[in-house]
Design a protein around this motif. Structure first.
Motif, PDB file in Angstrom:
ATOM      1  N   TYR A 129      -0.012  -2.956 -11.023  1.00  0.00           N
ATOM      2  CA  TYR A 129      -1.296  -3.442 -10.525  1.00  0.00           C
ATOM      3  C   TYR A 129      -2.085  -4.142 -11.641  1.00  0.00           C
ATOM      4  O   TYR A 129      -2.623  -5.213 -11.444  1.00  0.00           O
ATOM      5  CB  TYR A 129      -2.122  -2.277  -9.971  1.00  0.00           C
ATOM      6  N   GLY A 175      -5.532  -9.374  -2.136  1.00  0.00           N
ATOM      7  CA  GLY A 175      -4.739  -9.767  -3.298  1.00  0.00           C
ATOM      8  C   GLY A 175      -5.585 -10.384  -4.395  1.00  0.00           C
ATOM      9  O   GLY A 175      -6.785 -10.587  -4.262  1.00  0.00           O
ATOM     10  N   VAL A 197       0.849  -1.194   0.000  1.00  0.00           N
ATOM     11  CA  VAL A 197       0.000   0.000   0.000  1.00  0.00           C
ATOM     12  C   VAL A 197       0.882   1.240   0.000  1.00  0.00           C
ATOM     13  O   VAL A 197       0.653   2.202  -0.745  1.00  0.00           O
ATOM     14  CB  VAL A 197      -0.926   0.011   1.237  1.00  0.00           C
ATOM     15  N   PRO A 236       2.671   2.485 -10.483  1.00  0.00           N
ATOM     16  CA  PRO A 236       1.702   1.707  -9.698  1.00  0.00           C
ATOM     17  C   PRO A 236       0.616   1.095 -10.575  1.00  0.00           C
ATOM     18  O   PRO A 236       0.243  -0.055 -10.379  1.00  0.00           O
ATOM     19  CB  PRO A 236       1.133   2.753  -8.741  1.00  0.00           C
ATOM     20  N   HIS A 237       0.128   1.836 -11.579  1.00  0.00           N
ATOM     21  CA  HIS A 237      -0.921   1.289 -12.437  1.00  0.00           C
ATOM     22  C   HIS A 237      -0.430   0.103 -13.217  1.00  0.00           C
ATOM     23  O   HIS A 237      -1.129  -0.898 -13.355  1.00  0.00           O
ATOM     24  CB  HIS A 237      -1.430   2.361 -13.397  1.00  0.00           C
ATOM     25  N   GLU A 283     -12.148  -6.852  -7.656  1.00  0.00           N
ATOM     26  CA  GLU A 283     -13.101  -5.904  -8.239  1.00  0.00           C
ATOM     27  C   GLU A 283     -13.512  -6.338  -9.652  1.00  0.00           C
ATOM     28  O   GLU A 283     -14.435  -5.776 -10.219  1.00  0.00           O
ATOM     29  CB  GLU A 283     -12.520  -4.483  -8.255  1.00  0.00           C
ATOM     30  N   PHE A 313       1.564 -10.185  -4.758  1.00  0.00           N
ATOM     31  CA  PHE A 313       2.095  -9.258  -3.759  1.00  0.00           C
ATOM     32  C   PHE A 313       1.378  -7.915  -3.780  1.00  0.00           C
ATOM     33  O   PHE A 313       1.222  -7.271  -2.756  1.00  0.00           O
ATOM     34  CB  PHE A 313       3.594  -9.062  -4.001  1.00  0.00           C
ATOM     35  N   ILE A 314       0.950  -7.509  -4.941  1.00  0.00           N
ATOM     36  CA  ILE A 314       0.331  -6.184  -5.070  1.00  0.00           C
ATOM     37  C   ILE A 314      -1.178  -6.311  -4.930  1.00  0.00           C
ATOM     38  O   ILE A 314      -1.785  -7.231  -5.474  1.00  0.00           O
ATOM     39  CB  ILE A 314       0.655  -5.586  -6.460  1.00  0.00           C
ATOM     40  N   GLY A 315      -1.762  -5.367  -4.246  1.00  0.00           N
ATOM     41  CA  GLY A 315      -3.207  -5.346  -4.119  1.00  0.00           C
ATOM     42  C   GLY A 315      -3.665  -5.840  -2.771  1.00  0.00           C
ATOM     43  O   GLY A 315      -3.088  -6.760  -2.215  1.00  0.00           O
ATOM     44  N   SER A 316      -4.695  -5.188  -2.233  1.00  0.00           N
ATOM     45  CA  SER A 316      -5.241  -5.602  -0.957  1.00  0.00           C
ATOM     46  C   SER A 316      -6.749  -5.485  -1.030  1.00  0.00           C
ATOM     47  O   SER A 316      -7.267  -4.397  -1.194  1.00  0.00           O
ATOM     48  CB  SER A 316      -4.698  -4.712   0.157  1.00  0.00           C
ATOM     49  N   MET A 371       2.530   1.562  -3.494  1.00  0.00           N
ATOM     50  CA  MET A 371       1.603   2.013  -4.526  1.00  0.00           C
ATOM     51  C   MET A 371       1.240   3.478  -4.340  1.00  0.00           C
ATOM     52  O   MET A 371       1.155   4.246  -5.302  1.00  0.00           O
ATOM     53  CB  MET A 371       0.314   1.179  -4.458  1.00  0.00           C
ATOM     54  N   SER A 372       1.001   3.861  -3.084  1.00  0.00           N
ATOM     55  CA  SER A 372       0.469   5.201  -2.871  1.00  0.00           C
ATOM     56  C   SER A 372       1.549   6.273  -2.927  1.00  0.00           C
ATOM     57  O   SER A 372       1.238   7.444  -3.050  1.00  0.00           O
ATOM     58  CB  SER A 372      -0.279   5.266  -1.541  1.00  0.00           C
ATOM     59  N   MET A 373       2.806   5.890  -2.807  1.00  0.00           N
ATOM     60  CA  MET A 373       3.837   6.920  -2.783  1.00  0.00           C
ATOM     61  C   MET A 373       4.702   6.968  -4.034  1.00  0.00           C
ATOM     62  O   MET A 373       5.176   8.029  -4.417  1.00  0.00           O
ATOM     63  CB  MET A 373       4.736   6.734  -1.555  1.00  0.00           C
TER      64      MET A 373
END
Lengths: 362, 315, 309, 367
Positions: D222, D238, D195, D218-219, D292, D233-236, D198-200
């Motif tokens: 992801y 997952g 997180v 990040p995009h 999603e 590993f990426i995504g929460s 991705m966010s930073m």
């Protein structure tokens, strides 16, 4: 299994009031979460229930019986500690057997064996039974600790941030597993955490605690969608809710030095009239701000993208209007870049207003 | 460039190792001298300059363990007598022309040392562990003052306390008894033991005990089943310390024992005159006395080093 | 699932106490009192007794001279001690001993610690242990050992240093220094150990941070190493000062308590108390020593508390 | 300001290869995050850039100057340590001033510079306090102050907010990002928290066992993970993974067979072509779908798989519903208004445009 009731419980350590006159009722078989920042008094509350601390005032009831005078051994509760506390000089099996071997219980060897294997089966730790606890991974230790709590069928499960030492992925997995375990076993769970995601995902009900006081008790939905005060609004939800100083002027909400002027929805207008000229706090969740590249709605306002934070599914846009910075949750396909000019509109129906003196919801 | 820097570092490291090895060797010379002297044959002891290479003899060790008389001048044991002599009697005769009369005083003193030190160590450790647990886990009114009091008893110079203790022991008839010295050593070591053990017990997280109490155990059961097993290393290290302290103790032993309960340190230094300046025997006695501590130190070095610094830092 | 139903005994027990464990306070008393009582009987009580004796006239061995029971004479013992010109020589000798031995130990010990700490090889632990050996030994036996080692006729000390036949033991001009040498030999490792403990307690990342901050070697030593080790050095200093001040067994082992022995306070105390049997006089002298020890320690501890803040 | 290039970096500790042949180019003013589980070599990489470690092989260039063998003090980088590494005996002021003192700056200039840094970080009120009197967040700010006071070429941060509370960490994420926007210095940031990464990060560098897995925005990481490791590993929460096998259906169309539920799902034509082109037709594959991208329905629909609800997790702004597909748990992200009962029968399908397919054997991405 039993209900838990705390009646005006107070505990001070020297000058610090760790728990301040708490009243709580936890139903039998409920998954109850106590949520709050470090130093809020969560762990102290838990320790008061377990009997590891003596309250200065108030009573603890387990299943309608006051247990104030009982030592921890006699209260028949289970405690899962943050650092697992597996006895390092015992094997996994010996750890699981330990509560059963207490003189209080007088169980035969075959009963002990049966219980240990049953619990090991439920938690899928049969293969670990012969191992030394020091060689276990974090997740395995966690399971054994829960097993040690389960094995004697306590009245209530007290859990003190049991997932905080696991890495992110494992924590996510264990969250689901704990929630499911609770559904399957139907124990009363009293769970303490500082992580609002854990609270939201697992709790039947949540109590938000700060500085020893309970600020709100409610279902995750109530806590998230109608926070009673600013602290709860700010503490629950990620990304954090936007908070602005605001005041009501002629049926509109004015933020900052007229940086933002928002119309108050008609339904609320009459009830808010009396707060005119008072200092208020406007709170808007980042998902309730809609952002577009073109001006779509009349009430949207122009702002620049200060910086962006990606969350994968969504992006957080940090927008700037004069001195104000607001966070908005947008789909990544918006493709906003730092410095772009965009238009944001606030869903005022879902906004929250608080009195800035008392921090309470209006 | 990295390579060059590395090589320079390596050379520096080697120089450091050699320097340290030399220092250590020089440091140990007195010990080596004593070992060297204790294995010298009678004729070689007073050679000057001292020899390093010679044919070793255990004559000195036999002499420190035995009481002997000198054969009158001119009198020589017959062949038959020589044949009946034990192997050690023969060595003594050949080296110093003496006859072994009986076992000497050392074995008795050595036994005294072992008895007094072991029993006092066991009592000290038991008392120390429970007291340390009490201080570590409970709120005690005036705890800091009490702890300071316990500690301060250790700072008293023995020579200061020894006068009243001497009077008290004389009054109670404890002078020159094993019990007297044991009591005294317990009293003097227990303060140290409490301090060190409190440190060890403080390091055991209280959650273990709380977990056990919630699981249905009483305080005392928890102490026995959870605390003691986890503090074993600390207890063992403390025991070794207490043993060494009492093993080495001199002032009390010297003043409060004459014969029956006398320990080695109170006895050995006064044998120089008795032995007629028998350097070999004195060196052998010293060697025998120091060996157990050396062995202890080397075997238990990790705990011991930790204990020494730990005890000091705590205070 | 059977275990998730509560068993019968559990149910009958609900809320009722049928088994009351020992209360914490009882256990606490049981745990603490034996030690406290022992300490009071063997340490505190004698101390008050000797305080009482120090204001009296009493000999433990010769009742026919000074009477069978102590006779109160006020502060006469103290004034006699403090007006005795000889005692000042003893004070100065003892002070000299303390300064020389402790000073030597501090410098050598810290230096040695730096050497060992900077090196990194397999035998490091062994070398440390070998260096520590002397301090685990009985001082009086170590004294005896050195007496043999020092011997002007046959000992190796002079020979190894190429000094000729110097008498280190029975020459009053020299034997104080010979004891100082042994004291330093015995206790330098103690200072070294504490310094190593202090040095290893300095987190490596502080040096890394300093490296990133572009600090020179000297600045690192001056601004990080020294202030961080300082409290432990002070602890070592306190310990060694107290011990050196009351040194008794080491000189007994090397020189003995006789006429040629250096004029150290502890030896003097022994002589007046147990050779000439002036028990009350000895008690007073003991008390004076105790007061000096407490005074010095509290000064050091004040510095220590400041350093720890 | 500076750009950094790592060329074929190898670093070993004994027999362990901490970093294996790493190539990376970090642009001027970029915020790059090194992400991976513990022991993946991310911290070692950072320490090699800082000069606290020297790589065994390869070159490090800062602004095209070879600094491989230069010491940390010669590189003009600032490093923020995980446990802050504040000098415990110095005040906050002393800590921030330390790098300036080491340079021999005048007292007056030092004070000015420290004030400037304190101003940016809003820590003027704590300058006289010692580290142990400070909270975790304040210590963090002092450590940052010590880094920015020197105006270095490069900022290196080693899990600087890992020890803070969850809520506070979120705040610090935004604050650090803002600081980067305001100062605009090249920054390399190490973390194990996706997180945070991705966010930073402007770009995220994902490592595992010393080997670089993927570099991208990040995009990119992801939505287009290069392999199973990155996807997991990426995504929460997952990505969901289901093993599958390509199967030729009637009419020659390629479909995916899911052994866990014994059904087959259709895939778009382009996806079919890619599988055939990459010769993965005969291989065991793994189907990956983000929560999603699972389409959820409480009513029966065609082409939907029937499942049961295992657990429901409410998140406030959305819900995660765990459903069981054979022995596999599938996480589904739904709107907060959808709150099915545990045990309820529900129906799911996968958005065909947004599925990922991996080779089970190599773990590499196919589609």
């Amino acid at each position: 299994m039993a209900s838990v009731r705390l009646a005006s419980l107070t505990k001070t350590f020297g000058q610090v009031t760790a728990v301040d006159n708490i009243d709580l009722e936890i139903d039998d078989r409920e998954f109850f979460v106590l949520l709050g920042p470090t130093g809020a008094g969560k762990t102290t509350t838990l320790r008061l229930i377990a009997g590891l601390e003596k309250p200065d005032q108030g009573e603890v009831y387990l299943g309608n019986v006051s247990v104030n005078d009982l030592s921890p051994a006699l209260r028949d509760v289970a405690f899962v500690f943050q650092y697992y506390t597996l006895y390092p000089h015992y094997t996994v099996r010996q750890n699981l057997e330990f509560p059963l071997r207490s003189k209080l219980r007088r169980l035969s060897e075959s009963e002990i064996d049966a219980k240990v294997s049953e619990v090991a089966g439920v938690l899928h730790i049969e293969s670990l039974l012969g191992r030394e606890t020091v060689n276990l991974s974090g997740g395995e230790m966690q399971r054994v600790a829960i097993g040690r709590a389960m094995v004697r069928t306590p009245k209530v499960f007290l859990m003190d941030e049991p997932l905080s030492n696991l890495d992110a992925k494992l924590r996510e997995e264990m969250r689901t597993e704990l929630a499911r375990l609770h559904l399957d076993l139907g124990f009363t769970f009293f769970y303490v955490t500082h992580d609002q995601i854990e609270a939201m995902t697992m709790g039947d009900r949540i109590a938000v605690l700060n500085e020893g006081r309970i600020l709100q008790i409610g279902t995750p939905d109530e806590i998230y969608n109608s926070p009673e005060n600013v602290f709860v609004a700010k503490f629950v939800g990620s990304p954090t809710i936007n908070l602005f100083e605001a005041s009501i002027e002629t049926s509109t909400l004015v933020v900052g030095k007229k940086t933002l002027v928002c119309a108050i929805p008609g339904t609320q207008r009459s009830s808010l009239e009396k707060y005119t000229k008072r200092e208020l706090i406007l709170a808007i969740r980042p998902e309730d701000i809609e952002v577009s590249k073109e001006k779509k709605k009349a009430d949207s306002f122009k702002c620049t993208v200060y910086f962006t934070q990606s969350m994968g599914v969504e992006d957080i846009l940090n927008l700037r209007i004069n001195d104000l910075v607001l966070r908005a949750l947008v789909p990544p396909k918006l493709l906003a870049r730092v410095g772009d000019t965009v238009y944001a509109s606030i869903n005022m129906k879902r906004s929250h207003l608080f009195d800035s003196e008392t921090n309470m919801r209006l | 460039m990295a390579r060059i820097a590395n090589r320079r570092q390596k050379i520096g490291g080697w120089v450091l190792i050699i320097v340290l090895a030399v220092i250590t060797f020089v440091y140990l010379v007195p010990f080596l001298y004593i070992i060297n002297t204790s294995f010298k044959p009678w004729t070689g002891i007073k050679e000057y300059p001292p020899k390093v290479i010679f044919k070793p003899s255990i004559g000195s060790f036999i002499r420190i363990f035995t009481s002997r008389t000198v054969y009158p001048p001119g009198e020589v044991p017959t062949e038959e007598e020589m044949a009946r002599m034990k192997w050690y009697e023969r060595i003594v005769y050949r080296e110093t022309n003496e006859e072994v009369v009986r076992l000497g005083d050392l074995p008795r003193r050595y036994l005294n040392s072992i008895i007094i030190c072991s029993i006092s160590t066991i009592i000290t450790v038991i008392l120390g562990t429970i007291t340390a647990y009490g201080f570590s886990r409970f709120k005690v009114r005036g705890k800091d003052d009490l702890l300071f009091f316990i500690l301060s008893t250790r700072m008293l110079p023995p020579v200061v306390v020894v006068i009243p203790v001497f009077l008290m022991f004389r009054f109670l008839g404890l002078t020159d008894t094993h019990i007297g010295l044991i009591l005294l050593y317990v009293a003097f070591n227990v303060s140290f033991a409490v301090w060190v053990l409190k440190g060890f017990i403080d390091e055991i997280p209280t959650e273990y005990e709380e977990a056990a109490m919630v699981d249905g155990y009483t305080r005392f059961q928890v102490f026995r089943k959870i605390v003691v097993p986890q503090a074993t290393t600390g207890i063992a290290a403390t025991a070794v310390f207490c043993f060494i302290f009492s093993w080495n103790e001199y002032a009390f032993a010297f003043l409060l024992s004459r014969k029956i309960a006398q320990t080695v340190p109170a006895w050995l230094p006064y044998q120089m005159g008795v032995l007629g300046y028998d350097w070999g025997a004195a060196a052998a006695g010293t060697f025998i006395f120091l060996v157990p501590v050396m062995v202890f130190t080397i075997i238990l070095r990790k705990h011991l080093l930790r204990g020494i610094t730990f005890g000091a830092i705590r205070k | 699932m059977s275990i998730f139903k509560r068993s019968k005994e559990n149910r009958t027990r609900n809320g009722q106490v049928y088994y009351r464990p020992m209360r914490d306070i009882t256990l606490l008393r049981l745990f603490i009192f034996p030690t406290i009582i022992l300490l009071i009987v063997i340490n505190v009580f004698p101390l008050f007794w000797s305080l009482f004796l120090s204001f009296s006239r009493y000999s433990a061995k010769m009742p026919n001279i000074w009477g069978k029971n102590p006779r109160m004479i006020g502060t006469a013992n103290y004034s006699r001690i403090l007006t005795d010109p000889d005692i000042w020589i003893r004070f100065i000798t003892t002070a000299k001993y303390v300064v020389l031995s402790v000073g030597g130990e501090m410098i050598l010990g810290f230096g040695l610690a730096l050497l060992i700490f900077r090196s990194n090889f397999k035998g490091k632990g062994l070398i440390t242990t070998l260096l520590v050996l002397p301090m685990t030994m009985s001082p009086v036996i170590v004294g005896l050992m050195w007496q043999l080692f020092y011997d002007p006729n046959w000992g190796s000390f002079n020979y190894l240093l190429g000094l000729g036949r110097i008498d280190w033991v029975s020459d009053p001009a020299r034997n104080l220094y010979s004891i100082v040498i042994v004291d330093i030999w015995m206790w330098t490792p103690f200072v070294m150990l504490l310094s190593i403990a202090g040095l290893s307690a300095i987190p490596r990342y502080l040096y890394e941070a300093a490296e990133i901050d572009r600090a020179s070697w000297w600045l690192k030593f001056w601004k990080i190493t020294l202030p961080m080790v300082y409290p432990l050095l002070l602890v070592a200093l306190i310990f060694r000062t107290i011990e050196a001040f009351k040194i008794f067994d080491l000189p007994m082992g090397i020189v003995g308590r006789g006429a040629v022995a250096p004029r150290l306070l502890a030896l003097h105390l022994y002589n007046v108390s147990f050779v000439t049997w002036k028990t009350s006089y000895g008690s007073a002298l003991g008390y004076i020593m105790l007061i000096i020890i407490i005074a010095t320690t509290s000064i050091f501890i004040k510095y220590l508390k400041k350093a720890k803040q | 300001m500076a750009e950094i290039a790592l060329r074929n970096i190898v670093k070993r500790f004994g027999s362990l290869v901490a970093v294996n042949n790493l190539n990376l180019h970090i642009r001027d003013k970029e915020f790059v995050v090194l992400l991976g589980p513990s022991g993946c070599g991310k911290t070692t990489t950072l320490r090699c850039i800082s000069g606290l470690e020297t790589p065994d092989e390869g070159k490090i260039l800062i602004d095209e100057e070879d600094v491989t063998n230069k010491r940390a003090s010669q590189r003009d980088v600032a490093f923020v340590f995980q446990l802050y590494a504040l000098y415990p005996h110095l005040t906050a002021y002393g800590n921030i001033a330390f790098p300036l003192v080491a340079q021999g700056l005048s007292k007056k200039r030092t004070r000015q510079e420290v004030d400037r840094a304190a101003q940016i970080l809003r820590i003027k009120h704590i300058l006289n306090k010692k580290p142990r009197e400070l909270s975790g967040g304040d210590m963090q700010r002092v450590a940052l102050g010590r880094a920015i006071v020197r105006r270095p070429k490069v900022f290196l941060l080693d899990e600087p907010i890992g020890t803070l509370d969850a809520k506070f960490r979120e705040e610090m994420r935004a604050e650090l990002k803002k600081l980067h926007v305001d100062i605009g210095a090249t920054t390399v940031y190490v973390t194990h928290d996706q997180v945070e990464a991705m966010s930073m990060g402007d770009r995220v560098v994902i490592m595992n066992l010393g080997v670089l897995q993927q570099v991208g925005t990040p995009h990119e990481v992801y939505n287009k993970p290069k392999n199973l490791f990155v996807a997991n590993f990426i995504g929460s929460p997952g990505m969901n993974f289901i093993s599958c096998k390509p199967l030729r259906g009637p009419g020659g169309k390629l479909a995916l067979r899911l052994p866990v539920v014994n059904t087959t799902i259709a895939i778009p034509d382009e996806t079919q072509t890619i599988i055939i082109d990459k010769k993965k037709e005969e291989k065991d594959l793994v189907l990956g779908v983000r929560p999603e991208n699972v389409i959820f329905s409480r009513k029966e629909k065609s082409n939907h798989l029937q499942t049961r609800v295992y657990v429901v997790e409410t998140m406030g702004s959305y819900n995660i519903t765990d459903v069981r597909l054979g022995d596999e748990t599938i996480k589904v992200r739904t709107a907060p208004s959808i709150l099915p009962e545990v045990g309820e029968t529900v129906y799911i399908s996968f958005d065909p445009q947004r599925i990922s397919i991996f080779d089970e054997e190599t773990g590499d991405s196919v589609v």
